[in-house]
Design an enzyme around this catalytic site. Structure first.
Site, mmCIF file in Angstrom:
data_model
loop_
_atom_site.group_PDB
_atom_site.id
_atom_site.type_symbol
_atom_site.label_atom_id
_atom_site.label_comp_id
_atom_site.label_asym_id
_atom_site.label_seq_id
_atom_site.Cartn_x
_atom_site.Cartn_y
_atom_site.Cartn_z
ATOM 1 N N SER A 94 31.365 -37.448 14.513
ATOM 2 C CA SER A 94 32.520 -38.023 15.460
ATOM 3 C C SER A 94 33.358 -37.133 15.989
ATOM 4 O O SER A 94 33.850 -37.440 17.286
ATOM 5 C CB SER A 94 33.125 -39.382 14.449
ATOM 6 O OG SER A 94 33.394 -38.811 13.454
ATOM 7 N N ASP A 122 31.458 -44.818 4.938
ATOM 8 C CA ASP A 122 32.402 -44.200 3.949
ATOM 9 C C ASP A 122 31.885 -43.226 2.902
ATOM 10 O O ASP A 122 31.065 -43.912 2.030
ATOM 11 C CB ASP A 122 33.453 -45.034 3.659
ATOM 12 C CG ASP A 122 34.260 -44.332 2.604
ATOM 13 O OD1 ASP A 122 34.338 -43.158 2.560
ATOM 14 O OD2 ASP A 122 35.435 -45.044 2.071
ATOM 15 N N SER A 171 31.615 -23.586 3.657
ATOM 16 C CA SER A 171 32.837 -22.763 3.721
ATOM 17 C C SER A 171 32.804 -21.506 3.218
ATOM 18 O O SER A 171 32.069 -21.205 2.088
ATOM 19 C CB SER A 171 34.288 -23.455 3.350
ATOM 20 O OG SER A 171 35.366 -22.817 3.434
ATOM 21 N N TYR A 222 38.764 -28.234 -2.956
ATOM 22 C CA TYR A 222 37.959 -28.156 -1.620
ATOM 23 C C TYR A 222 36.928 -26.918 -1.912
ATOM 24 O O TYR A 222 35.639 -27.067 -1.659
ATOM 25 C CB TYR A 222 38.811 -27.811 -0.752
ATOM 26 C CG TYR A 222 38.095 -27.522 0.852
ATOM 27 C CD1 TYR A 222 37.487 -28.455 1.476
ATOM 28 C CD2 TYR A 222 38.124 -26.148 1.202
ATOM 29 C CE1 TYR A 222 36.694 -28.240 2.657
ATOM 30 C CE2 TYR A 222 37.459 -25.814 2.396
ATOM 31 C CZ TYR A 222 36.756 -27.003 3.229
ATOM 32 O OH TYR A 222 35.969 -26.558 4.253
ATOM 33 N N LYS A 265 32.723 -27.034 -2.224
ATOM 34 C CA LYS A 265 31.835 -26.273 -1.230
ATOM 35 C C LYS A 265 31.111 -25.112 -1.919
ATOM 36 O O LYS A 265 30.037 -24.915 -1.364
ATOM 37 C CB LYS A 265 32.813 -25.474 -0.201
ATOM 38 C CG LYS A 265 33.503 -26.550 0.880
ATOM 39 C CD LYS A 265 32.527 -27.309 1.615
ATOM 40 C CE LYS A 265 33.257 -28.079 2.547
ATOM 41 N NZ LYS A 265 32.095 -28.945 3.500
HETATM 42 P P1 NAP Z 1 37.370 -32.554 10.817
HETATM 43 O O1 NAP Z 1 37.744 -32.327 12.155
HETATM 44 O O2 NAP Z 1 38.645 -33.035 9.863
HETATM 45 O O3 NAP Z 1 36.321 -33.886 10.922
HETATM 46 C C1 NAP Z 1 35.930 -34.206 9.613
HETATM 47 C C2 NAP Z 1 34.701 -35.117 9.750
HETATM 48 O O4 NAP Z 1 34.316 -35.580 8.580
HETATM 49 C C3 NAP Z 1 35.034 -36.485 10.658
HETATM 50 O O5 NAP Z 1 33.717 -36.626 11.440
HETATM 51 C C4 NAP Z 1 35.317 -37.304 9.759
HETATM 52 O O6 NAP Z 1 34.655 -38.923 10.257
HETATM 53 C C5 NAP Z 1 34.238 -37.147 8.644
HETATM 54 N N1 NAP Z 1 34.729 -37.560 7.359
HETATM 55 C C6 NAP Z 1 35.957 -37.548 6.720
HETATM 56 N N2 NAP Z 1 36.088 -38.269 5.767
HETATM 57 C C7 NAP Z 1 35.002 -38.884 5.635
HETATM 58 C C8 NAP Z 1 34.629 -40.077 4.513
HETATM 59 N N3 NAP Z 1 35.249 -40.409 3.801
HETATM 60 N N4 NAP Z 1 33.498 -40.655 4.892
HETATM 61 C C9 NAP Z 1 32.378 -40.118 5.830
HETATM 62 N N5 NAP Z 1 32.765 -39.261 6.883
HETATM 63 C C10 NAP Z 1 34.076 -38.704 6.768
HETATM 64 O O7 NAP Z 1 36.897 -31.553 10.160
HETATM 65 P P2 NAP Z 1 35.993 -30.119 10.673
HETATM 66 O O8 NAP Z 1 36.618 -28.965 10.779
HETATM 67 O O9 NAP Z 1 35.002 -30.682 11.825
HETATM 68 O O10 NAP Z 1 35.049 -29.800 9.269
HETATM 69 C C11 NAP Z 1 33.662 -29.990 9.221
HETATM 70 C C12 NAP Z 1 32.946 -29.402 8.258
HETATM 71 O O11 NAP Z 1 33.139 -28.081 8.495
HETATM 72 C C13 NAP Z 1 33.611 -29.936 6.854
HETATM 73 O O12 NAP Z 1 32.429 -30.078 6.017
HETATM 74 C C14 NAP Z 1 34.512 -28.790 6.681
HETATM 75 O O13 NAP Z 1 34.652 -28.761 5.024
HETATM 76 C C15 NAP Z 1 33.737 -27.858 7.354
HETATM 77 N N6 NAP Z 1 34.639 -26.517 7.408
HETATM 78 C C16 NAP Z 1 35.620 -26.359 8.370
HETATM 79 C C17 NAP Z 1 36.537 -25.344 8.760
HETATM 80 C C18 NAP Z 1 37.641 -25.277 9.487
HETATM 81 O O14 NAP Z 1 38.336 -24.592 9.492
HETATM 82 N N7 NAP Z 1 37.837 -26.526 10.423
HETATM 83 C C19 NAP Z 1 36.336 -24.255 7.799
HETATM 84 C C20 NAP Z 1 35.053 -24.307 6.841
HETATM 85 C C21 NAP Z 1 34.550 -25.350 6.690
HETATM 86 P P3 NAP Z 1 35.791 -39.824 10.981
HETATM 87 O O15 NAP Z 1 36.595 -38.958 12.073
HETATM 88 O O16 NAP Z 1 35.002 -40.629 11.532
HETATM 89 O O17 NAP Z 1 36.574 -40.590 9.701
#
Ligand code: NAP
Length: 254
Positions: A18, A64, A146, A160, A164
């Site tokens: 999303s 969820d 991550s 976290y 991971k």
């Molecule tokens: P984000 O912008 O916070 O988006 C999180 C996504 O996960 C959203 O689509 C959200 O859905 C979904 N989500 C959260 N809680 C959920 C739940 N209970 N059930 C189902 N879906 C859920 O995060 P992002 O930065 O894009 O992260 C995506 C992935 O990359 C994650 O696994 C994160 O750990 C990893 N990552 C991110 C970073 C970074 O710096 N951003 C770094 C390393 C790894 P809704 O919005 O529809 O609720």
């Protein structure tokens, strides 16, 4: 050889499609022609709009992932709609700042919710994917982990990092254990990527902390991850099954 990747006819389930990284992956995969089940939890309207935007019969589907039964239903309902899922991308995740001196109840609740969404759901969906893909000759699973899995994280984000790291063992076990059934598993280890999740870190530690140690001139954007994922989804990199790929601007290499 040409690297013009055509994913038309490829059905892909992207969890957390999303917004953030997931939405960028959806856009990249759809640009290559794939049909995407765009999973969301709270961002229904955004996911619906994205499905309209990217086309190829892509659709939004909610669940969820903290709820094991809802997670199982997500795979079953996606399969019912698509008939066949060729690629699963375990991307959805949460990162709660959870200091050690929070109340017992709060710290344990943060830990359990982190594990449920980041790890248990990835395990449930991977199991369902293997059971579906194996008898049909195989498929691909891509895990968005991550760099924290390998280097650890700050004290407030122990849960976290642990979730991971669990994903790394899940990924490697899939690659080794189900290769004979044609299942390929890949893991991406991003550093800071400019999304709402990273903003929470930046609000806590400052922008300088996010930029610290990266070897590029700017912070990684969600779209910077998409080309690698498109390549992995295509099958052109199948002999890299079991690999963990650092996309963190050299801030941590392992
Ligand atoms: P984000 O912008 O916070 O988006 C999180 C996504 O996960 C959203 O689509 C959200 O859905 C979904 N989500 C959260 N809680 C959920 C739940 N209970 N059930 C189902 N879906 C859920 O995060 P992002 O930065 O894009 O992260 C995506 C992935 O990359 C994650 O696994 C994160 O750990 C990893 N990552 C991110 C970073 C970074 O710096 N951003 C770094 C390393 C790894 P809704 O919005 O529809 O609720």
């Amino acid at each position: 050889m040409s690297l013009n990747i055509d994913l038309s006819g490829t059905n892909i389930l992207v969890t957390g499609g999303s917004r953030g990284i997931g939405a960028a992956l959806v856009r990249g995969l759809a640009a290559a022609g794939a049909t995407i089940a765009i999973h969301y939890n709270r961002s229904a309207a955004t996911a619906e709009a994205l499905a309209q935007e990217v086309g190829h019969d892509s659709f939004a589907i909610g669940a969820d992932l903290a709820d094991a039964e809802a997670t199982q239903n997500l795979f079953a309902q996606t399969l019912e709609r698509l008939g066949h899922i060729h690629v699963l991308i375990n991307n959805a995740g949460v990162a709660f700042s959870s200091p050690l001196d929070a109340s017992d109840q709060q710290w344990i609740q943060d830990w359990e919710r982190t594990m449920a969404v980041n790890l248990t759901a990835a395990g449930i969906l991977s199991r369902a994917a293997i059971q579906h893909m194996g008898p049909l000759g195989g498929g691909r699973i891509i895990h968005i982990s991550s760099r924290a899995a390998f280097r650890g994280d700050t004290p407030d984000y122990i849960a976290y990092a642990t979730s991971k790291a669990g994903m790394v063992a899940l990924h490697r076990s899939i690659a080794r254990g189900f290769g004979a059934q044609g299942i390929r598993s890949f893991l991406i280890a991003p550093g800071f990527v400019r999304t709402n999740m990273a903003q929470d870190f930046i609000d806590t530690y400052g922008e300088d902390y996010a930029l610290q140690g990266i070897a590029t001139e700017r912070l990684t954007e969600p779209a910077d991850l998409a080309p690698t994922v498109v390549l992995l989804a295509s099958g052109l990199a199948d002999h890299a099954t079991g690999a963990s790929i650092d996309i963190n601007a050299a801030s941590y290499v392992h």
